[in-house]
Design an enzyme around this catalytic site. Structure first.
Site: not given
Length: 186
Positions: A116, A160
């Site tokens: 990430c 997400e």
């Protein structure tokens, strides 16, 4: 979506990325990453601008396959995804932005390594569905869409959607044994 819709959507997204600003990506433990994002009006010009910023920022970030509004400091349920060209990709819907998205069905759970941009030094093993159906709304048009996908794109969507709910992949790993120092290639 039909082929004609895909062509006009691709042109719209290209224009969107060109109009967007490249924004700084916030890192954990920034509080915006831990809060649940607000639902948005997909036709609001501010949301359309946010969508443009997400696509522009994602496009200039090497290796980035998705970016959520909280990652650029905005507590909202909006994210962009594009897994095109990633070596793990089997199914790809190209570049798209969704508002207020939810997973409506998930199956075939498998572990997989995730990284990430908001956690730049670590990766981790996370168990996620490898087949999902997601519903959301396109910014600008306000059109509701239902995406069925699998594999890496399914993982990216769940990652997400988690960001929009205030969760990082760190919240999903089984423990410290499933975390790894990110490899840096020079």
């Amino acid at each position: 979506m039909s082929c004609d819709a895909d062509v006009s959507l691709d042109a719209w997204l290209a224009d969107l990325a060109e109009a967007g600003l490249v924004r700084a990506v916030v890192s954990a433990p920034d509080p915006v990453l831990a809060g649940e994002g607000a639902e948005v009006d997909p036709t609001d010009p501010a949301v359309i601008g946010l969508a443009a910023d997400l696509v522009a920022t994602m496009r200039v970030s090497p290796g980035c396959v998705g970016l959520a509004a909280p990652q650029i400091g905005v507590s909202a349920r909006v994210f962009a995804v594009d897994v095109t060209g990633h070596p793990k990709t089997v199914t790809s819907h190209g570049t798209f932005v969704l508002c207020n998205a939810t997973v409506v069905s998930a199956s075939r759970w498998r572990p997989g390594r995730e990284g990430c941009m908001s956690v730049p030094d670590l990766t981790g093993d996370v168990k996620r569905a490898s087949r999902v159906v997601v519903e959301g709304v396109l910014p600008g048009t306000g059109e509701s869409v239902r995406l069925t996908t699998d594999g890496f794109e399914a993982r990216a969507l769940q990652h997400e959607i988690d960001h929009c709910a205030g969760l990082l992949f760190l919240d999903r790993v089984a423990g410290a044994h499933a975390l790894y120092q990110r490899k840096v290639y020079l």
